[in-house]
Design an enzyme around this catalytic site. Structure first.
Site, mmCIF file in Angstrom:
data_model
loop_
_atom_site.group_PDB
_atom_site.id
_atom_site.type_symbol
_atom_site.label_atom_id
_atom_site.label_comp_id
_atom_site.label_asym_id
_atom_site.label_seq_id
_atom_site.Cartn_x
_atom_site.Cartn_y
_atom_site.Cartn_z
ATOM 1 N N ASP A 43 34.108 37.504 45.762
ATOM 2 C CA ASP A 43 35.498 37.886 45.489
ATOM 3 C C ASP A 43 36.041 38.616 46.698
ATOM 4 O O ASP A 43 35.353 38.741 47.724
ATOM 5 C CB ASP A 43 35.595 38.745 44.221
ATOM 6 C CG ASP A 43 36.880 38.460 43.442
ATOM 7 O OD1 ASP A 43 37.967 38.674 44.009
ATOM 8 O OD2 ASP A 43 36.797 38.022 42.283
ATOM 9 N N HIS A 49 40.935 34.804 46.003
ATOM 10 C CA HIS A 49 39.831 35.762 45.850
ATOM 11 C C HIS A 49 38.798 35.594 46.960
ATOM 12 O O HIS A 49 37.595 35.659 46.716
ATOM 13 C CB HIS A 49 39.176 35.605 44.469
ATOM 14 C CG HIS A 49 40.010 36.131 43.339
ATOM 15 N ND1 HIS A 49 40.157 37.476 43.092
ATOM 16 C CD2 HIS A 49 40.764 35.494 42.407
ATOM 17 C CE1 HIS A 49 40.955 37.645 42.033
ATOM 18 N NE2 HIS A 49 41.346 36.464 41.610
ATOM 19 N N ASP A 70 41.278 30.782 39.860
ATOM 20 C CA ASP A 70 42.256 31.666 39.226
ATOM 21 C C ASP A 70 43.042 32.445 40.272
ATOM 22 O O ASP A 70 42.597 32.626 41.400
ATOM 23 C CB ASP A 70 41.542 32.651 38.293
ATOM 24 C CG ASP A 70 40.551 33.533 39.041
ATOM 25 O OD1 ASP A 70 39.814 32.989 39.892
ATOM 26 O OD2 ASP A 70 40.514 34.752 38.798
ATOM 27 N N GLU A 71 44.192 32.907 39.871
ATOM 28 C CA GLU A 71 44.959 33.924 40.600
ATOM 29 C C GLU A 71 45.012 33.635 42.108
ATOM 30 O O GLU A 71 44.608 34.465 42.928
ATOM 31 C CB GLU A 71 44.340 35.313 40.351
ATOM 32 C CG GLU A 71 44.374 35.713 38.885
ATOM 33 C CD GLU A 71 43.655 37.023 38.611
ATOM 34 O OE1 GLU A 71 44.032 37.705 37.642
ATOM 35 O OE2 GLU A 71 42.702 37.362 39.329
ATOM 36 N N TYR A 95 36.884 40.149 26.590
ATOM 37 C CA TYR A 95 36.834 40.770 27.906
ATOM 38 C C TYR A 95 36.254 42.172 27.750
ATOM 39 O O TYR A 95 36.906 43.061 27.199
ATOM 40 C CB TYR A 95 38.240 40.804 28.530
ATOM 41 C CG TYR A 95 38.448 39.691 29.528
ATOM 42 C CD1 TYR A 95 38.017 38.400 29.250
ATOM 43 C CD2 TYR A 95 39.050 39.922 30.767
ATOM 44 C CE1 TYR A 95 38.197 37.368 30.163
ATOM 45 C CE2 TYR A 95 39.241 38.904 31.684
ATOM 46 C CZ TYR A 95 38.805 37.623 31.380
ATOM 47 O OH TYR A 95 38.976 36.620 32.298
ATOM 48 N N PHE A 96 35.045 42.359 28.245
ATOM 49 C CA PHE A 96 34.337 43.605 27.985
ATOM 50 C C PHE A 96 34.578 44.678 29.058
ATOM 51 O O PHE A 96 33.879 45.684 29.100
ATOM 52 C CB PHE A 96 32.843 43.336 27.805
ATOM 53 C CG PHE A 96 32.529 42.592 26.535
ATOM 54 C CD1 PHE A 96 33.508 42.353 25.579
ATOM 55 C CD2 PHE A 96 31.250 42.123 26.290
ATOM 56 C CE1 PHE A 96 33.225 41.666 24.408
ATOM 57 C CE2 PHE A 96 30.958 41.432 25.125
ATOM 58 C CZ PHE A 96 31.937 41.207 24.181
ATOM 59 N N TRP A 124 33.853 42.204 33.848
ATOM 60 C CA TRP A 124 34.394 42.444 35.190
ATOM 61 C C TRP A 124 34.131 43.891 35.552
ATOM 62 O O TRP A 124 34.360 44.792 34.741
ATOM 63 C CB TRP A 124 35.891 42.143 35.210
ATOM 64 C CG TRP A 124 36.219 40.725 34.851
ATOM 65 C CD1 TRP A 124 36.709 40.266 33.658
ATOM 66 C CD2 TRP A 124 36.062 39.564 35.686
ATOM 67 N NE1 TRP A 124 36.870 38.900 33.709
ATOM 68 C CE2 TRP A 124 36.485 38.443 34.936
ATOM 69 C CE3 TRP A 124 35.610 39.378 36.996
ATOM 70 C CZ2 TRP A 124 36.461 37.151 35.453
ATOM 71 C CZ3 TRP A 124 35.590 38.085 37.512
ATOM 72 C CH2 TRP A 124 36.015 36.987 36.745
ATOM 73 N N THR A 125 33.663 44.137 36.790
ATOM 74 C CA THR A 125 33.065 45.444 37.082
ATOM 75 C C THR A 125 33.874 46.342 38.023
ATOM 76 O O THR A 125 33.312 47.230 38.657
ATOM 77 C CB THR A 125 31.651 45.250 37.661
ATOM 78 O OG1 THR A 125 31.747 44.482 38.879
ATOM 79 C CG2 THR A 125 30.739 44.555 36.681
ATOM 80 N N GLU A 126 35.193 46.140 38.109
ATOM 81 C CA GLU A 126 35.971 47.058 38.939
ATOM 82 C C GLU A 126 35.687 48.516 38.581
ATOM 83 O O GLU A 126 35.594 49.369 39.466
ATOM 84 C CB GLU A 126 37.475 46.790 38.777
ATOM 85 C CG GLU A 126 37.961 45.532 39.465
ATOM 86 C CD GLU A 126 37.994 44.326 38.539
ATOM 87 O OE1 GLU A 126 38.770 43.405 38.809
ATOM 88 O OE2 GLU A 126 37.244 44.313 37.547
#
Length: 474
Positions: free
Chosen positions: A136, A211, A274-275, A366-367, A416-418
């Site tokens: 990413d 990304h 995506d995006e 979405y966790f 997703w780990t932001e």
């Protein structure tokens, strides 16, 4: 007899009178692959005479074993150091062929040993896919021998933003901590082999053509401003710096994908999609020339063209393309598997367009979303998905014909780990919500939420045995 706590619940479980008295129920059970069961079916029969696990394939026998080991938690001590295993009849098979979770190791790198524990957590729930988001804007995590700077440069950022990112934020505070890491090919082959032993397919994701800032930081000629030296992105969100559409960049990506396919032997490879902002393609003379050559009417259409070019590598090796649901809008290959993330309705659209679909809607699975009061929970990206909402998730959207329903091949939870800096934070956000997804993807009978909680409470100790953190129920 203690309550039987099997998660996900089998499709059919009948408790009979009596028990099997034995010294070693794990070793003494009979296990066989049989021809009179379907490939995904298994049976467990425990009577006073013993235990038999029967299945239509090695994979199904593995699921039988997982269920049986959870059943043994209900065994009680008997005379002479033996145990009494409850007499039961279990007939079971999964509803869906894709029962997965995605772990983002790009925003925050996760150590290999933790990824192996996640594999164990997936296997515990009779799930069969672990999707690794390997690249990413914020980091490149897979060794590519042809292009070593992808990890030497793209695998590290000098620091990361602090706090929660807001939509129009332009000024940021940073932590001053260098962050990064990557998996060698040997690391990834070890993960693949470990997963395969547990009946789990690893699906790698190389997200493109957006990304990609980490890759462009490593090799500026991949970008639309090759004279500008970018860094690996230190904030979250979406970067405008996307791959250019030059022939050399297509060949670069093809080389990367050939190395990735050599590591991951499974049938699927995820190419993101995506995006992907098209602002730079609109401004780039080279991209505009390419658009004109191809007879395209809009710069955004270059995404579909680019994906089709690099996906030729997958066709060469008989692999299936997987992509996020934006791909449906980019004239992607018709045999692409679509992962519906923006909403359940996006899955409905993809199925109606003829695609096989994995349901992963952000409103349900979405966790990285909060699971309690934001004032008392760890920092998260937003949203609210408590455990009960996950348990109520319906995999197949309403309004589909029978043929369209058949194209819904499964479900997947995404992590997703932001805002998750390491394994403890991931475990807290993942578990026990993954248990609820597993029930819906398996096709467990829909019971009351309280009944589910009754099975889930003793199940928590199994997470502890695997060394995985989790959010307490109370």
């Amino acid at each position: 007899m203690p309550d039987i706590a099997i998660v996900p619940a089998p499709r059919e479980l009948v408790v009979d009178d009596g028990a099997w008295i034995t010294a070693d129920p794990a070793a003494d059970a009979v296990r066989t692959v049989v021809e009179n069961l379907g490939e995904t079916e298994y049976r467990i029969d425990v009577s006073a005479d013993g235990a038999r696990l029967s299945a239509g394939s090695e994979d199904a026998l593995r699921w039988a074993e997982t269920t049986y080991r959870q059943l043994l938690d209900a065994a009680e001590p008997a005379d002479g150091g033996q145990v009494a295993v409850p007499a039961v009849r279990i007939a079971d098979a999964p509803r869906f062929g894709w029962r997965g979770m995605m772990l983002d190791v790009s925003r925050h790198f996760m150590p290999k040993d933790f990824v192996l524990k996640v594999v164990d957590g997936v296997a515990l729930h009779r799930m069969n896919v672990l999707h690794l988001h390997l690249t990413d804007d914020q980091g490149w995590r897979v060794e590519i021998e042809a292009y070593p700077k992808l990890t030497e440069v793209g695998g590290w950022r000098p620091e990361s933003m602090v706090g929660k990112m807001t939509h129009d934020q332009t000024e940021f505070t940073y932590d001053g901590q260098r962050h990064g890491g990557f998996y060698t090919k040997d690391d990834l082959r070890e993960i693949v082999a470990y997963a395969a032993e547990r009946g789990i397919t690893i699906v790698p994701e190389i997200d493109l053509p957006g990304h990609m800032q980490a890759a462009i930081a490593a090799y500026p000629e991949l970008g639309n401003h090759p004279d500008t030296q970018l860094g690996v992105r230190q904030i979250w969100g979406i970067s405008d710096d996307v791959l250019n559409v030059n022939d050399a960049t297509v060949e670069f990506v093809k080389t990367v994908l050939r190395e990735v396919l050599d590591i991951f032997p499974g049938p699927y490879i995820h190419l993101g999609g995506d995006e992907c902002p098209d602002v730079q393609w609109r401004e780039s003379d080279a991209a505009q020339r390419r658009q004109a050559e191809l007879g395209l009417t809009d710069a955004g259409q270059l995404q579909g063209w680019f994906t089709a070019q690099v996906a030729e590598v997958l066709v060469e090796q008989n692999r299936r393309l997987v992509g996020w649901d934006e791909m449906v809008e980019t004239d992607c290959p018709k045999d692409a598997v679509i992962m519906a993330w923006r909403s359940a309705q996006r899955g409905e659209i993809a199925a109606k367009a003829g695609h096989e679909v994995v349901m992963s809607p952000c409103e349900s699975v979405y966790f990285d979303y909060y699971q309690g009061d934001p004032d008392t929970e760890p920092l998260a990206i937003g949203g609210f998905i408590p455990l009960e909402k996950v348990y109520d998730f319906e995999v197949v959207p309403e309004g589909l014909t029978e043929d369209e329903q058949a194209r819904i091949i499964g479900a997947q939870a995404n992590v997703w780990t932001e805002y998750m800096e390491g394994p403890d934070q991931v475990g807290y956000m993942l578990l026990p919500r993954l248990s609820a997804v597993a029930e819906r993807a398996w096709g467990s009978p829909k019971t009351s939420y309280d009944e589910f909680l009754g099975r889930l409470r003793p199940h928590l100790s199994r997470f502890e045995a695997l060394g995985l953190n989790y959010r307490p129920l109370d």
